[in-house]
Design a protein around this motif. Structure first.
Motif, PDB file in Angstrom:
ATOM      1  N   GLY A 165       0.826  -1.207   0.000  1.00 45.90           N
ATOM      2  CA  GLY A 165       0.000   0.000   0.000  1.00 45.90           C
ATOM      3  C   GLY A 165       0.856   1.250   0.000  1.00 45.90           C
ATOM      4  O   GLY A 165       2.025   1.251  -0.418  1.00 45.90           O
ATOM      5  N   ALA A 166       0.300   2.345   0.454  1.00 43.99           N
ATOM      6  CA  ALA A 166       0.988   3.640   0.462  1.00 43.99           C
ATOM      7  C   ALA A 166       0.921   4.242   1.852  1.00 43.99           C
ATOM      8  O   ALA A 166      -0.089   4.130   2.542  1.00 43.99           O
ATOM      9  N   ALA A 167       2.019   4.882   2.258  1.00 45.51           N
ATOM     10  CA  ALA A 167       2.072   5.535   3.562  1.00 45.51           C
ATOM     11  C   ALA A 167       1.533   6.951   3.437  1.00 45.51           C
ATOM     12  O   ALA A 167       1.763   7.631   2.443  1.00 45.51           O
ATOM     13  N   SER A 168       0.815   7.378   4.474  1.00 47.68           N
ATOM     14  CA  SER A 168       0.209   8.702   4.483  1.00 47.68           C
ATOM     15  C   SER A 168       0.705   9.468   5.693  1.00 47.68           C
ATOM     16  O   SER A 168       0.897   8.905   6.773  1.00 47.68           O
ATOM     17  N   ASP A 180       1.076   1.784  17.874  1.00 48.22           N
ATOM     18  CA  ASP A 180      -0.253   2.286  17.524  1.00 48.22           C
ATOM     19  C   ASP A 180      -0.946   1.343  16.547  1.00 48.22           C
ATOM     20  O   ASP A 180      -2.137   1.052  16.702  1.00 48.22           O
ATOM     21  N   LEU A 181      -0.213   0.844  15.571  1.00 42.06           N
ATOM     22  CA  LEU A 181      -0.804  -0.083  14.608  1.00 42.06           C
ATOM     23  C   LEU A 181      -1.207  -1.390  15.286  1.00 42.06           C
ATOM     24  O   LEU A 181      -2.298  -1.930  15.044  1.00 42.06           O
ATOM     25  N   ILE A 182      -0.329  -1.901  16.146  1.00 43.41           N
ATOM     26  CA  ILE A 182      -0.650  -3.143  16.853  1.00 43.41           C
ATOM     27  C   ILE A 182      -1.815  -2.915  17.817  1.00 43.41           C
ATOM     28  O   ILE A 182      -2.696  -3.766  17.963  1.00 43.41           O
ATOM     29  N   GLY A 183      -1.823  -1.743  18.470  1.00 46.25           N
ATOM     30  CA  GLY A 183      -2.910  -1.444  19.390  1.00 46.25           C
ATOM     31  C   GLY A 183      -4.255  -1.328  18.705  1.00 46.25           C
ATOM     32  O   GLY A 183      -5.294  -1.517  19.341  1.00 46.25           O
ATOM     33  N   LYS A 184      -4.271  -1.022  17.404  1.00 41.09           N
ATOM     34  CA  LYS A 184      -5.521  -0.959  16.658  1.00 41.09           C
ATOM     35  C   LYS A 184      -6.031  -2.336  16.257  1.00 41.09           C
ATOM     36  O   LYS A 184      -7.084  -2.435  15.627  1.00 41.09           O
ATOM     37  N   ALA A 229       3.494  -4.803   6.499  1.00 38.35           N
ATOM     38  CA  ALA A 229       3.240  -4.217   5.178  1.00 38.35           C
ATOM     39  C   ALA A 229       3.222  -2.690   5.257  1.00 38.35           C
ATOM     40  O   ALA A 229       3.763  -2.005   4.378  1.00 38.35           O
ATOM     41  N   ARG A 230       2.616  -2.138   6.291  1.00 41.93           N
ATOM     42  CA  ARG A 230       2.582  -0.687   6.423  1.00 41.93           C
ATOM     43  C   ARG A 230       3.975  -0.127   6.699  1.00 41.93           C
ATOM     44  O   ARG A 230       4.332   0.945   6.203  1.00 41.93           O
ATOM     45  N   ALA A 279      13.619  -2.750   8.810  1.00 39.88           N
ATOM     46  CA  ALA A 279      14.086  -3.768   9.759  1.00 39.88           C
ATOM     47  C   ALA A 279      12.959  -4.236  10.667  1.00 39.88           C
ATOM     48  O   ALA A 279      12.805  -5.439  10.917  1.00 39.88           O
ATOM     49  N   VAL A 280      12.147  -3.295  11.159  1.00 40.13           N
ATOM     50  CA  VAL A 280      11.027  -3.689  12.016  1.00 40.13           C
ATOM     51  C   VAL A 280      10.025  -4.523  11.231  1.00 40.13           C
ATOM     52  O   VAL A 280       9.488  -5.523  11.721  1.00 40.13           O
ATOM     53  N   GLY A 281       9.775  -4.114   9.989  1.00 42.10           N
ATOM     54  CA  GLY A 281       8.849  -4.887   9.156  1.00 42.10           C
ATOM     55  C   GLY A 281       9.357  -6.295   8.908  1.00 42.10           C
ATOM     56  O   GLY A 281       8.590  -7.264   8.980  1.00 42.10           O
ATOM     57  N   ARG A 282      10.653  -6.424   8.620  1.00 34.92           N
ATOM     58  CA  ARG A 282      11.209  -7.768   8.412  1.00 34.92           C
ATOM     59  C   ARG A 282      11.158  -8.585   9.691  1.00 34.92           C
ATOM     60  O   ARG A 282      10.901  -9.801   9.651  1.00 34.92           O
ATOM     61  N   LEU A 283      11.408  -7.929  10.823  1.00 33.95           N
ATOM     62  CA  LEU A 283      11.329  -8.661  12.103  1.00 33.95           C
ATOM     63  C   LEU A 283       9.915  -9.157  12.345  1.00 33.95           C
ATOM     64  O   LEU A 283       9.709 -10.325  12.719  1.00 33.95           O
TER      65      LEU A 283
END
Length: 861
Positions: A188-191, A327-331, A340-341, A542-546
């Motif tokens: 997707g795309a980051a905003s 924040d993403l995990i909390g949602k 992915a984000r 790196a966080v995304g790969r983890l």
């Protein structure tokens, strides 16, 4: 050690279990010692809470004295509490133990008989071990043993077990893992609206407020001087346009001196020079880090960079990434969606270098736009030719009404209109005074001349016929001349404005503004923020790969361990020989008994009574009888039989012992959500240990230790699911490196009181447990773990017995809004974990049955 008796792994906070009954159980792991020594060493190495050392030992009743040194070694690291389950045979009538197993630090539970009809001893011991290893029950039993004679008692038990069916457990575990990991989704795309403020500056290409007044192109620099020259050229062209657009341009001297085509040509040339200087700066500097050399190169090309603004720093990137991830995990987003984000954020913030801006520069100030700016446009004035002919004819007719003189004055007005039109053509703004640049034009002089002559002659004839007074003719002449001049000025102004709008030299100012904005954006995001953007892109990647690696690890543990054994499930030992005894009661096993049925002589008469008021325990169907096996021992002693098997050769499920009632649920409404919350909290704990490494080197390879921690988290959560349907919270994690970063997720770490009760996890109501734990003391509610022939060994005093009632705290937590626990005993032990609830009654022995052997005597034995 039998894997069917002891837990597969030590449980945090529980008593450490070890089995000393089988001499060779640990021989494969012993080095320089016996298998029993290895078992003790393993128990001593197991972690236990500070200051609390509990050991639950299974041993043969006739080996307690010979194992004296083993029990003493359990206290070698400090004071230890020991509860020994001494398993005896049917022929034993006395128990010998050493001083080590005396209260208050130790106690013995003597089990005369651990096998029932079709139920191997391991299936009886395993739930008893699970109950006694719970720290609250362990301590209560040890205190109760300290109050009975010799600290030795025979247990009488009644236990309820609330659990899930195998299908429900597997389904809940699979759904929890899927809820944690999620499916693969596109990046997707980051905003900028979805990220913290520190990251939003990297996405919206804005300029920090502190840099709003900075002069990026100093006037003395190469690019600045070109900018000033271009701006000056546009200003000169605009000033010339303002001078010629009125009467001064047509009738005055401005029309002869202003050179608008030359001014526009100069604007185009200066704009081209400015674009070349900017492109040179874009191509000269770049990279992922701004150095002093880069600053010097840019300054030589006319771009002056400030210091890093206070709104942006590399030190704030990883904390912002951490907050964004939390924040993403909390949602409620699964790990792969969060990954992915973060991948989209990494791609969006990756530095591409200023050279990549050249394509945008070609769009803003490219050759095509410059060609349109320098294009030559024709000058047209006078409007429609038929209309001009008619209007001029009418005005000439009015002027020709003067008697006699009208033959001259009428055509003269037409000549005046044609002359003004020709003057507009001569002084058209798209023609240089020297004629070097000429865009051509048309002003309609011929139609005006023809219409004026014809109208003037017609007016002169009409004037002779009408014969108007002189003053009327004079007024008509003045009106006609004034109208011709004013209309010419109007046509001139409109035509100049129209040509200026089509040529649009002021577009150069818009090009300059867009180019300056592009320079500022490039300077901020490609030069000043280059290192920060690289840090953010590498960190987010790196966080995304983890997270993706953790999701893959979790998927690998998404199925329950097939080697996990429940009480009713057979293992590879189910087909082996097991110790069994013939049934001694009508129900084929041990039964409940009452003090009222006790006889003084203790004869082997029917002293068992059924509990008509108790519900029948939920037990697996009894297996078909197996062929008789010739006894190889005394008929009254234990005999060896083979566990029943199905016609296909597969071992049949083993039934539960008579004192254990199982109630299976299909999973409550909050089971999956609770498991997902536990897994998410554990994942956040794993991430909490990684942020410092991301801060140091975000591009470093993700260590495999994090995946190992994820595997441990999955195993720990699965063990709690199998142990008590996840009713107990995960181990408390007090090592957060930055607790403030998890303020939005505090309930996952601190608020453990809102954990769902067992009913909402298992789907089984706690009513049966509440009825079992009624305040009245009824010995008939329990089943003694001994045969009828052993009743004579028990104490005759019913008041000497001690009773421990235990219930997991999760069973009374939020019990569906109704007080189902009203009337239960006040001395109930509320345990923090486990799926068992019930009564453990400790019946003491006669004083002459237990013998205490001192150290010297033990050595002689």
């Amino acid at each position: 050690m039998s894997p069917r008796v002891l837990p597969e792994r030590p449980l945090p906070g529980h008593a450490v279990c070890l089995d000393l009954r089988t001499a060779g159980a640990y021989d494969h792991g012993a080095v320089g010692g016996s298998g029993h020594d290895a078992a003790v060493r393993t128990a001593l190495d197991a972690p236990q809470p500070g200051g609390e050392r509990r050991f639950l030992v299974l041993d043969d009743a006739d080996r307690l004295v010979s194992h004296q040194l083993l029990y003493e070694r359990l206290s070698s690291y400090g004071p230890a509490h020991i509860v020994c389950l001494a398993v005896g045979s049917r022929s034993e009538r006395n128990l010998s133990r050493t001083l080590t197993l005396r209260p208050p630090a130790a106690g013995v539970l003597w089990l005369f008989d651990t096998a029932e009809d079709g139920v191997p001893g391991e299936a009886v011991l395993r739930p008893l071990v699970d109950v006694l290893s719970t720290p609250e029950v362990f301590d209560a039993v040890l205190r109760a043993l300290g109050e009975v004679v010799h600290g030795v008692a025979v247990p009488a038990v009644r236990v309820l077990e609330h659990d899930l069916t195998d299908e429900a457990r597997a389904r809940a575990w699979r759904q929890a893992v899927e809820g944690l990991t999620g499916p693969d989704v596109p990046a997707g795309a980051a905003s900028a609206e979805q990220v913290p403020a520190a990251l939003a500056l990297l996405l919206d290409e804005g300029v920090p407020r502190s840099l709003a007044d900075h002069r990026w192109l100093p006037p003395q620099g190469r690019a600045g001087s070109r900018l000033a020259a271009c701006d000056e050229a546009v200003g000169v062209a605009v000033d010339g346009y303002q001078r010629i657009r009125g009467a001064a341009g047509l009738l005055g001297g401005a029309g002869r001196t202003v050179d608008l085509p030359g001014d526009i040509e100069r604007v185009t040339e200066e704009l081209e020079r400015f674009r070349t200087a900017v492109a040179d700066a874009f191509g000269a500097a770049g990279g992922s880090r701004l150095t002093a050399e880069h600053r010097g190169v840019l300054l030589d090309r006319g771009v002056e960079l400030p210091e890093m603004p206070r709104e942006m720093s590399r030190a704030g990137i990883v904390p912002a990434l951490r907050d964004h991830t939390h924040d993403l995990i909390g949602k409620g987003l699964p790990l792969r969606s969060v990954a992915a984000r973060l991948a989209a954020l990494s791609a969006r913030t990756a530095p591409v270098g200023s050279a990549a801006r050249l394509a945008r520069l070609d769009v803003v100030c490219g050759p095509e736009r410059l060609r349109r700016l320098g294009a030559r446009h024709p000058f047209t004035a006078g409007g429609s030719r038929p209309a001009a002919l008619a209007v001029t004819g009418v005005l000439a007719l009015i002027a020709g009404l003067w008697p006699v003189l009208g033959w001259v004055l009428g055509p003269a007005v037409g000549v005046l209109a044609a002359g003004l039109a020709h003057l507009m053509l001569r002084r058209r703004p798209n023609r240089s005074p020297d004629g070097r640049i000429d865009g051509g034009g048309a002003t309609g002089a011929a139609p005006r001349l023809f219409g004026g002559v014809v109208g003037g002659l017609a007016g002169a004839g009409l004037g002779l016929y009408l014969g108007p007074p002189l003053w009327t003719a004079a007024v008509a002449l003045i009106f006609s001349v004034a109208a011709v001049v004013l209309l010419a000025l109007r046509d001139w102004t409109r035509a100049v404005d129209d040509w200026w709008a089509r040529a649009d030299p002021e577009e150069a100012w818009r090009i300059l503004r867009e180019t300056q904005a592009l320079i500022v954006t490039t300077a901020v995001h490609d030069w000043l923020f280059a290192e920060v953007r690289h840090h953010c892109s590498a960190g987010a990647g790196a966080v995304g790969r983890l997270l993706r690696g953790l999701a893959e690890t979790a998927d690998g543990h998404g199925q329950p361990d097939p080697s996990g054994l429940s009480y009713e499930q057979p293992s590879d030992l189910a087909g082996a020989e097991t110790e069994d005894v013939p049934p001694s009661a009508a129900d084929g096993g041990t039964a409940s008994w009452s003090w009222d049925d006790w006889s003084a002589d203790g004869g082997e008469e029917d002293v068992w009574s059924d509990m008509d008021d108790e519900p029948d325990p939920v037990r697996a169907p009894a297996p078909p009888p197996s062929p008789p096996v010739a006894p190889d021992r005394d008929p009254r002693g234990p005999r060896r039989t083979t566990a029943p098997t199905a016609p296909t050769g597969e071992p049949l499920p083993l039934p539960a012992p008579a004192w254990l009632e199982r109630r299976y649920g299909d999973g409550g409404p909050l089971l999956v959500d609770t498991l997902v919350a536990d897994l998410v909290a554990g994942t956040l704990q794993i991430l909490d240990r990684c942020w410092a490494g991301f801060e140091r080197d975000p591009g470093a390879a993700v260590s495999a230790v994090h995946e190992q921690r994820m595997a441990e988290l999955m195993d720990e959560t699965r063990v709690r699911l199998e142990r008590d349907v996840a009713a107990s919270p995960p181990p408390r994690y007090d090592g957060l490196r930055d607790p403030d970063a998890l303020s939005g997720l505090a309930t996952a770490f601190s608020d453990r009181s809102d954990r769902p009760d067992a009913a909402r996890l298992t789907g089984v109501a706690p009513d049966a447990v509440a009825r079992l734990l009624l305040a009245e003391d009824d010995p008939g509610r329990t089943v003694a773990l001994c045969g009828p022939e052993h009743l004579r060994l028990l104490s005759h005093d019913p008041l000497a017995a001690r009773q421990v009632r235990f219930v997991p705290e999760a069973m009374r937590r939020g019990a569906a809004g109704e007080d189902v626990w009203r009337g239960t005993a006040e001395d109930v032990v509320w345990t923090g974990a486990g799926r068992h609830a019930g009564i453990l009654r400790l019946v003491p022995l006669r004083t002459d049955v237990v013998h205490t052997v001192r150290a010297e005597e033990a050595g002689e034995r």
